[in-house]
Design a protein around this motif. Structure first.
Motif, PDB file in Angstrom:
ATOM      1  N   MET A 164      26.523 -47.552  17.651  1.00 23.94           N
ATOM      2  CA  MET A 164      26.555 -49.010  17.578  1.00 23.94           C
ATOM      3  C   MET A 164      26.286 -49.627  18.944  1.00 23.94           C
ATOM      4  O   MET A 164      25.573 -50.640  19.050  1.00 23.94           O
ATOM      5  CB  MET A 164      27.903 -49.479  17.030  1.00 23.94           C
ATOM      6  CG  MET A 164      28.136 -49.108  15.569  1.00 23.94           C
ATOM      7  SD  MET A 164      29.711 -49.709  14.910  1.00 23.94           S
ATOM      8  CE  MET A 164      29.380 -51.472  14.849  1.00 23.94           C
ATOM      9  N   LEU A 167      22.619 -49.653  19.601  1.00 28.03           N
ATOM     10  CA  LEU A 167      21.941 -50.730  18.875  1.00 28.03           C
ATOM     11  C   LEU A 167      22.135 -52.079  19.575  1.00 28.03           C
ATOM     12  O   LEU A 167      21.208 -52.893  19.634  1.00 28.03           O
ATOM     13  CB  LEU A 167      22.464 -50.795  17.434  1.00 28.03           C
ATOM     14  CG  LEU A 167      22.058 -49.641  16.519  1.00 28.03           C
ATOM     15  CD1 LEU A 167      22.805 -49.721  15.198  1.00 28.03           C
ATOM     16  CD2 LEU A 167      20.553 -49.652  16.276  1.00 28.03           C
ATOM     17  N   LEU A 168      23.346 -52.302  20.092  1.00 30.09           N
ATOM     18  CA  LEU A 168      23.615 -53.553  20.806  1.00 30.09           C
ATOM     19  C   LEU A 168      22.771 -53.643  22.076  1.00 30.09           C
ATOM     20  O   LEU A 168      22.329 -54.735  22.465  1.00 30.09           O
ATOM     21  CB  LEU A 168      25.099 -53.650  21.150  1.00 30.09           C
ATOM     22  CG  LEU A 168      26.068 -53.751  19.963  1.00 30.09           C
ATOM     23  CD1 LEU A 168      27.504 -53.882  20.455  1.00 30.09           C
ATOM     24  CD2 LEU A 168      25.704 -54.921  19.063  1.00 30.09           C
ATOM     25  N   LEU A 222      31.340 -58.224  19.107  1.00 35.08           N
ATOM     26  CA  LEU A 222      31.183 -56.881  18.548  1.00 35.08           C
ATOM     27  C   LEU A 222      31.438 -55.824  19.617  1.00 35.08           C
ATOM     28  O   LEU A 222      32.101 -54.807  19.366  1.00 35.08           O
ATOM     29  CB  LEU A 222      29.779 -56.738  17.968  1.00 35.08           C
ATOM     30  CG  LEU A 222      29.522 -55.575  16.996  1.00 35.08           C
ATOM     31  CD1 LEU A 222      30.515 -55.600  15.854  1.00 35.08           C
ATOM     32  CD2 LEU A 222      28.103 -55.660  16.468  1.00 35.08           C
ATOM     33  N   ALA A 254      28.891 -58.009  12.353  1.00 37.09           N
ATOM     34  CA  ALA A 254      27.585 -57.435  12.000  1.00 37.09           C
ATOM     35  C   ALA A 254      26.917 -58.243  10.895  1.00 37.09           C
ATOM     36  O   ALA A 254      25.701 -58.458  10.909  1.00 37.09           O
ATOM     37  CB  ALA A 254      27.758 -55.978  11.562  1.00 37.09           C
ATOM     38  N   SER A 270      21.121 -55.360  12.414  1.00 32.93           N
ATOM     39  CA  SER A 270      22.306 -55.801  11.673  1.00 32.93           C
ATOM     40  C   SER A 270      22.603 -54.872  10.504  1.00 32.93           C
ATOM     41  O   SER A 270      23.754 -54.505  10.257  1.00 32.93           O
ATOM     42  CB  SER A 270      22.103 -57.228  11.174  1.00 32.93           C
ATOM     43  OG  SER A 270      23.135 -57.605  10.279  1.00 32.93           O
ATOM     44  N   GLU A 272      21.696 -51.695  10.215  1.00 26.99           N
ATOM     45  CA  GLU A 272      22.160 -50.417  10.753  1.00 26.99           C
ATOM     46  C   GLU A 272      23.618 -50.500  11.200  1.00 26.99           C
ATOM     47  O   GLU A 272      24.400 -49.566  10.987  1.00 26.99           O
ATOM     48  CB  GLU A 272      21.272 -49.999  11.939  1.00 26.99           C
ATOM     49  CG  GLU A 272      19.862 -49.608  11.563  1.00 26.99           C
ATOM     50  CD  GLU A 272      19.817 -48.356  10.722  1.00 26.99           C
ATOM     51  OE1 GLU A 272      20.703 -47.492  10.895  1.00 26.99           O
ATOM     52  OE2 GLU A 272      18.913 -48.238   9.883  1.00 26.99           O
ATOM     53  N   LEU A 273      23.984 -51.630  11.790  1.00 28.72           N
ATOM     54  CA  LEU A 273      25.374 -51.813  12.217  1.00 28.72           C
ATOM     55  C   LEU A 273      26.314 -51.791  11.018  1.00 28.72           C
ATOM     56  O   LEU A 273      27.381 -51.158  11.057  1.00 28.72           O
ATOM     57  CB  LEU A 273      25.517 -53.138  12.971  1.00 28.72           C
ATOM     58  CG  LEU A 273      24.905 -53.200  14.369  1.00 28.72           C
ATOM     59  CD1 LEU A 273      24.940 -54.630  14.892  1.00 28.72           C
ATOM     60  CD2 LEU A 273      25.623 -52.265  15.335  1.00 28.72           C
ATOM     61  N   LYS A 274      25.938 -52.455   9.949  1.00 30.98           N
ATOM     62  CA  LYS A 274      26.801 -52.505   8.756  1.00 30.98           C
ATOM     63  C   LYS A 274      26.925 -51.129   8.101  1.00 30.98           C
ATOM     64  O   LYS A 274      27.996 -50.774   7.597  1.00 30.98           O
ATOM     65  CB  LYS A 274      26.257 -53.535   7.760  1.00 30.98           C
ATOM     66  CG  LYS A 274      26.488 -54.971   8.199  1.00 30.98           C
ATOM     67  CD  LYS A 274      26.183 -55.973   7.110  1.00 30.98           C
ATOM     68  CE  LYS A 274      24.701 -56.164   6.937  1.00 30.98           C
ATOM     69  NZ  LYS A 274      24.415 -57.276   5.980  1.00 30.98           N
TER      70      LYS A 274
END
Length: 288
Positions: A164, A167-168, A222, A254, A270, A272-274
């Motif tokens: 995560m 991704l951020l 997040l 997310a 978003s 992928e985060l979820k």
């Protein structure tokens, strides 16, 4: 260390009276739910066993099962409950008087009747000590198993946190350029529609639009939530409920990022985060 709510342990001991076998099974549950399956001669131990389990376990559905197999050398005639046998024969005769076609009880059925066979040696404090000792041994092994499983869950969660964060790192640098690009497009469109005489109106519309698509605040929250989850994991202990709450917060941020996104890449991030949050939530359900 953190502990899983899933585990199994067993302990046994052979004695002159027979064999004692105790098993403890544990699965995930919102609260601590302890159930016992004990022979009649050991029912009196339930309160002490429950106290011991409650003192060392915080959550989970626990099933504690104690089995006792009498030694084969015990004298069957001395074990027979003659008063119960006599009463059973009377009941059988009464039934046959009214229903002549009723089948007779077999010897095997009689011997399996609850309470028909009594121990050659009455339950004593020694039996109680054996039962409690087996519980302590099995409980120690159960906690060790739950700890090993908890360590695996912790590694999985930390890996998802790392993914995560990556991704951020991809999303954060895109936000300023994304907002600037859309501001330019919006300004050009508004100037075309409203003309150059309403610069203040154009500025207000651009500011409002920028606030609607700016997810920098959500990304920051997040990141802070991920820091808190990592801190909880490093702290250890009974952290399952706190982690479950943090999963709700992660999912909320997310989801908001996805709903505010006007960029395909941010929408993908978003999603992928979820997915990662949902994977974490499944693992958190098993943490004590």
């Amino acid at each position: 260390m953190i502990f899983s709510m899933t585990g199994f342990a067993a302990a046994s001991q052979e004695t002159p009276y027979g064999s004692f076998n105790l098993e403890i099974r544990s699965v995930n549950n919102r609260f601590l739910d302890i159930q016992f399956r004990l022979p009649d001669d050991f029912r009196r131990l339930e309160a002490a066993m429950r106290e011991l389990l409650t003192a060392q376990l915080s959550r989970g559905k626990i099933e504690c099962r104690l089995l006792f197999s009498p030694a084969h050398t015990l004298d069957i005639d001395q074990q027979l409950n003659h008063s119960l046998l006599e009463r059973l024969m009377q009941l059988e005769q009464t039934i046959k008087t009214r229903y002549s076609s009723a089948a007779s009880l077999t010897v095997a059925e009689i011997l399996k009747w609850p309470g028909m066979l009594e121990s050659n040696t009455a339950p004593s404090e020694e039996w109680d000590e054996i039962g409690m000792m087996l519980l302590q041994t099995a409980l120690k092994d159960l906690k060790a198993a739950r700890m090993r499983e908890g360590d695996k869950l912790r590694s999985i969660l930390l890996d998802r946190i790392l993914q995560m964060r990556q991704l951020l790192q991809i999303a954060s640098p895109r936000i300023p350029a994304l907002i600037a690009s859309f501001e330019d497009k919006l300004r050009a469109r508004l100037e075309e529609i409203l003309g150059n005489n309403e610069n203040e109106r154009i500025h207000q519309e651009i500011t409002l639009f920028a606030s609607k698509i700016d997810v920098d605040e959500e990304l920051s929250r997040l990141q802070a939530h991920l820091d808190e989850v990592e801190r909880i994991l490093n702290q250890g202990g009974a952290v399952g409920k706190r982690l479950d709450f943090m999963m709700q917060e992660l999912h909320r941020e997310a989801n908001t990022i996805g709903s505010k996104s006007v960029d395909l890449e941010i929408s993908r991030i978003s999603m992928e985060l979820k997915v990662l949050v949902e994977q974490m939530r499944e693992q958190v359900q098993n943490i004590e």
